[in-house]
Scaffold this motif. Structure first.
Motif, PDB file in Angstrom:
ATOM      1  N   ALA A 144      21.937 -17.203 -12.766  1.00 19.14           N
ATOM      2  CA  ALA A 144      21.801 -18.279 -13.752  1.00 19.14           C
ATOM      3  C   ALA A 144      21.478 -19.620 -13.102  1.00 19.14           C
ATOM      4  O   ALA A 144      20.685 -20.402 -13.628  1.00 19.14           O
ATOM      5  CB  ALA A 144      23.086 -18.382 -14.578  1.00 19.14           C
ATOM      6  N   ASP A 145      22.075 -19.910 -11.959  1.00 18.31           N
ATOM      7  CA  ASP A 145      21.851 -21.205 -11.328  1.00 18.31           C
ATOM      8  C   ASP A 145      20.519 -21.284 -10.582  1.00 18.31           C
ATOM      9  O   ASP A 145      20.193 -22.319  -9.996  1.00 18.31           O
ATOM     10  CB  ASP A 145      23.003 -21.540 -10.369  1.00 18.31           C
ATOM     11  N   GLN A 146      19.743 -20.197 -10.591  1.00 19.27           N
ATOM     12  CA  GLN A 146      18.452 -20.201  -9.907  1.00 19.27           C
ATOM     13  C   GLN A 146      17.280 -20.077 -10.869  1.00 19.27           C
ATOM     14  O   GLN A 146      16.126 -20.039 -10.436  1.00 19.27           O
ATOM     15  CB  GLN A 146      18.400 -19.056  -8.890  1.00 19.27           C
ATOM     16  N   VAL A 147      17.569 -20.005 -12.156  1.00 23.75           N
ATOM     17  CA  VAL A 147      16.504 -19.782 -13.136  1.00 23.75           C
ATOM     18  C   VAL A 147      15.438 -20.875 -13.053  1.00 23.75           C
ATOM     19  O   VAL A 147      14.229 -20.593 -12.971  1.00 23.75           O
ATOM     20  CB  VAL A 147      17.089 -19.701 -14.564  1.00 23.75           C
ATOM     21  N   GLN A 148      15.849 -22.127 -13.069  1.00 20.48           N
ATOM     22  CA  GLN A 148      14.885 -23.228 -13.065  1.00 20.48           C
ATOM     23  C   GLN A 148      14.117 -23.315 -11.754  1.00 20.48           C
ATOM     24  O   GLN A 148      12.923 -23.615 -11.744  1.00 20.48           O
ATOM     25  CB  GLN A 148      15.610 -24.552 -13.350  1.00 20.48           C
ATOM     26  N   ALA A 149      14.784 -23.054 -10.645  1.00 22.82           N
ATOM     27  CA  ALA A 149      14.144 -23.189  -9.335  1.00 22.82           C
ATOM     28  C   ALA A 149      13.225 -22.022  -9.009  1.00 22.82           C
ATOM     29  O   ALA A 149      12.163 -22.211  -8.401  1.00 22.82           O
ATOM     30  CB  ALA A 149      15.206 -23.331  -8.255  1.00 22.82           C
ATOM     31  N   LEU A 150      13.619 -20.803  -9.417  1.00 23.48           N
ATOM     32  CA  LEU A 150      12.850 -19.617  -9.045  1.00 23.48           C
ATOM     33  C   LEU A 150      11.771 -19.247 -10.048  1.00 23.48           C
ATOM     34  O   LEU A 150      10.680 -18.804  -9.652  1.00 23.48           O
ATOM     35  CB  LEU A 150      13.790 -18.419  -8.855  1.00 23.48           C
ATOM     36  N   VAL A 196      14.448 -14.017  -1.702  1.00 20.96           N
ATOM     37  CA  VAL A 196      14.393 -15.414  -2.144  1.00 20.96           C
ATOM     38  C   VAL A 196      15.706 -15.814  -2.803  1.00 20.96           C
ATOM     39  O   VAL A 196      16.275 -16.872  -2.517  1.00 20.96           O
ATOM     40  CB  VAL A 196      13.204 -15.630  -3.110  1.00 20.96           C
ATOM     41  N   SER A 197      16.191 -14.968  -3.682  1.00 22.50           N
ATOM     42  CA  SER A 197      17.425 -15.273  -4.402  1.00 22.50           C
ATOM     43  C   SER A 197      18.610 -15.406  -3.461  1.00 22.50           C
ATOM     44  O   SER A 197      19.465 -16.283  -3.626  1.00 22.50           O
ATOM     45  CB  SER A 197      17.699 -14.180  -5.442  1.00 22.50           C
ATOM     46  N   ALA A 198      18.665 -14.547  -2.435  1.00 18.86           N
ATOM     47  CA  ALA A 198      19.789 -14.588  -1.493  1.00 18.86           C
ATOM     48  C   ALA A 198      19.829 -15.909  -0.737  1.00 18.86           C
ATOM     49  O   ALA A 198      20.886 -16.539  -0.603  1.00 18.86           O
ATOM     50  CB  ALA A 198      19.685 -13.416  -0.525  1.00 18.86           C
ATOM     51  N   HIS A 199      18.675 -16.355  -0.223  1.00 14.74           N
ATOM     52  CA  HIS A 199      18.647 -17.590   0.556  1.00 14.74           C
ATOM     53  C   HIS A 199      18.757 -18.825  -0.334  1.00 14.74           C
ATOM     54  O   HIS A 199      19.234 -19.873   0.118  1.00 14.74           O
ATOM     55  CB  HIS A 199      17.364 -17.655   1.384  1.00 14.74           C
ATOM     56  N   CYS A 200      18.328 -18.710  -1.572  1.00  9.50           N
ATOM     57  CA  CYS A 200      18.375 -19.862  -2.463  1.00  9.50           C
ATOM     58  C   CYS A 200      19.740 -20.068  -3.111  1.00  9.50           C
ATOM     59  O   CYS A 200      19.893 -20.941  -3.967  1.00  9.50           O
ATOM     60  CB  CYS A 200      17.290 -19.743  -3.532  1.00  9.50           C
ATOM     61  N   ASN A 201      20.713 -19.265  -2.715  1.00  7.21           N
ATOM     62  CA  ASN A 201      22.087 -19.533  -3.150  1.00  7.21           C
ATOM     63  C   ASN A 201      22.557 -20.887  -2.622  1.00  7.21           C
ATOM     64  O   ASN A 201      23.470 -21.497  -3.175  1.00  7.21           O
ATOM     65  CB  ASN A 201      23.028 -18.438  -2.647  1.00  7.21           C
ATOM     66  N   TRP A 202      21.939 -21.355  -1.535  1.00  8.83           N
ATOM     67  CA  TRP A 202      22.331 -22.626  -0.909  1.00  8.83           C
ATOM     68  C   TRP A 202      21.239 -23.687  -1.099  1.00  8.83           C
ATOM     69  O   TRP A 202      20.953 -24.465  -0.202  1.00  8.83           O
ATOM     70  CB  TRP A 202      22.605 -22.390   0.574  1.00  8.83           C
ATOM     71  N   GLY A 203      20.640 -23.669  -2.272  1.00  8.33           N
ATOM     72  CA  GLY A 203      19.615 -24.658  -2.575  1.00  8.33           C
ATOM     73  C   GLY A 203      18.231 -24.033  -2.591  1.00  8.33           C
ATOM     74  O   GLY A 203      17.931 -23.136  -1.792  1.00  8.33           O
TER      75      GLY A 203
END
Length: 334
Positions: A144-150, A196-203
């Motif tokens: 959910a917290d990556q929807v906008q970024a990804l 991508v999702s794994a590394h983008c947990n930290w931004g």
């Protein structure tokens, strides 16, 4: 006219016929079919005229070459049946004077003659009608917290590029990605999205996503600069390469960057450079935790996390007042 009469001319159905003294026919005269037209008996010049002073008819000459083109030659040596190897620049300019006899081709069809066609490799037309039958779909859930970024057009294009999948449809309301393609393409696309999702947990940002999916594999070195964010910390810079790929942060005198703090471990974190991946990673080796962009890193036995330009590396938990006890990351890959 009767025999013996003086020479004269008489009209008949073909023209005017002339007679000599013996009354014999001397031939037909040249005349016009219409009444009153000029005519002249054969062999006679009834109205001699002065020599003509008009210039002889001119022979058409070639048009001047187009600006920037050399003039054409006056002769051609093209032998029918041979191959023309270059295009005619004068034909393309619209003023070739030789036409089909030109030494140079007036189109791609002239570059290969009939004899050469038989020497070309035999090919068969490809049938793409069954491509649709091999396509399948798979639905992948995005945090959910990556929807906008990804879920952006850029991310979709990058994943399609590395996986070869046919299409990816973002369904933001459902937090899902519908991937379409062959089974192998779906596998590649799912792995790429998971990485991508794994590394983008930290931004997450576009530059970071691009570096994950399309890493620079020709990097020889990385310059890592740590800009201090709070008092008691000092700026630090280190060049990393395959010979010296890492540096450590902690209270231990053996660390490359010594940091004093009640919650800082002897070996708190390690920064690593991976030339084959063109990436820089951070590994948490602390007891109390290392935080990247406000989120705690996994333990060193679990994984290392990709560092990106502009990330915030904190050595204390920001929720307990350590929001400025750390560094801003500046990376230069070369």
């Amino acid at each position: 006219f009767p025999q013996g009469q003086a020479p004269g001319f008489a009209p008949n159905q073909f023209g005017f016929e002339g007679w000599g003294n013996d009354g014999a026919s001397q031939g037909y005269g040249e005349w016009g079919a219409q009444q009153g037209s000029n005519w002249q008996p054969a062999g006679f010049d009834m109205h001699p005229s002065a020599p003509s002073t008009a210039p002889p008819p001119s022979v058409p000459s070639a048009a001047p070459p187009a600006p920037g083109l050399p003039p054409q030659g006056t002769t051609q040596r093209f032998v029918p049946g041979t191959r023309k190897r270059k295009l005619c620049i004068h034909h393309e300019a619209g003023n070739c004077r030789f036409g089909a006899d030109c030494n140079f081709a007036h189109g791609s069809e002239d570059l290969i003659d009939g004899e050469d066609i038989s020497k070309r490799p035999q090919t068969e037309s490809m049938d793409f009608s069954r491509l649709e039958a091999g396509r399948v779909q798979k639905v992948v859930t995005v945090p959910a917290d990556q929807v906008q970024a990804l879920m952006t057009d850029t991310t979709r294009d990058l994943i399609l590029q590395v996986s070869g999948a046919h299409d990816i449809e973002w369904q933001k309301s459902k937090r899902t990605a519908v991937i379409e393609g062959s089974a192998l393409q779906l596998e590649k696309a799912e792995k790429a999205l998971s990485r991508v999702s794994a590394h983008c947990n930290w931004g997450a940002n576009e530059a970071k996503i691009r570096s994950i999916l399309l890493p620079k594999t020709d990097c020889k070195s990385a310059r890592v600069r740590l800009a201090s964010m709070g008092p008691g910390l000092q700026d630090f810079s280190k060049a990393l390469s395959s010979d010296k790929p890492a540096f450590s942060i902690g209270t231990d005198p053996a660390c490359n960057l010594r940091v004093k703090g009640s919650l800082v471990s002897r070996s708190h974190a390690v920064i690593e450079f991976s030339p084959e991946k063109g990436s820089v990673y951070v590994v948490d080796t602390s007891t109390n935790g290392t935080f990247l962009n406000g989120k705690r890193l996994p333990p060193k036995s679990s994984a290392k996390v990709l560092l990106s330009h502009g990330d915030e590396l904190l050595l204390q938990d920001p929720s307990t007042g350590g929001s400025e006890f750390g560094y801003m990351i500046n990376l230069e890959l070369s």
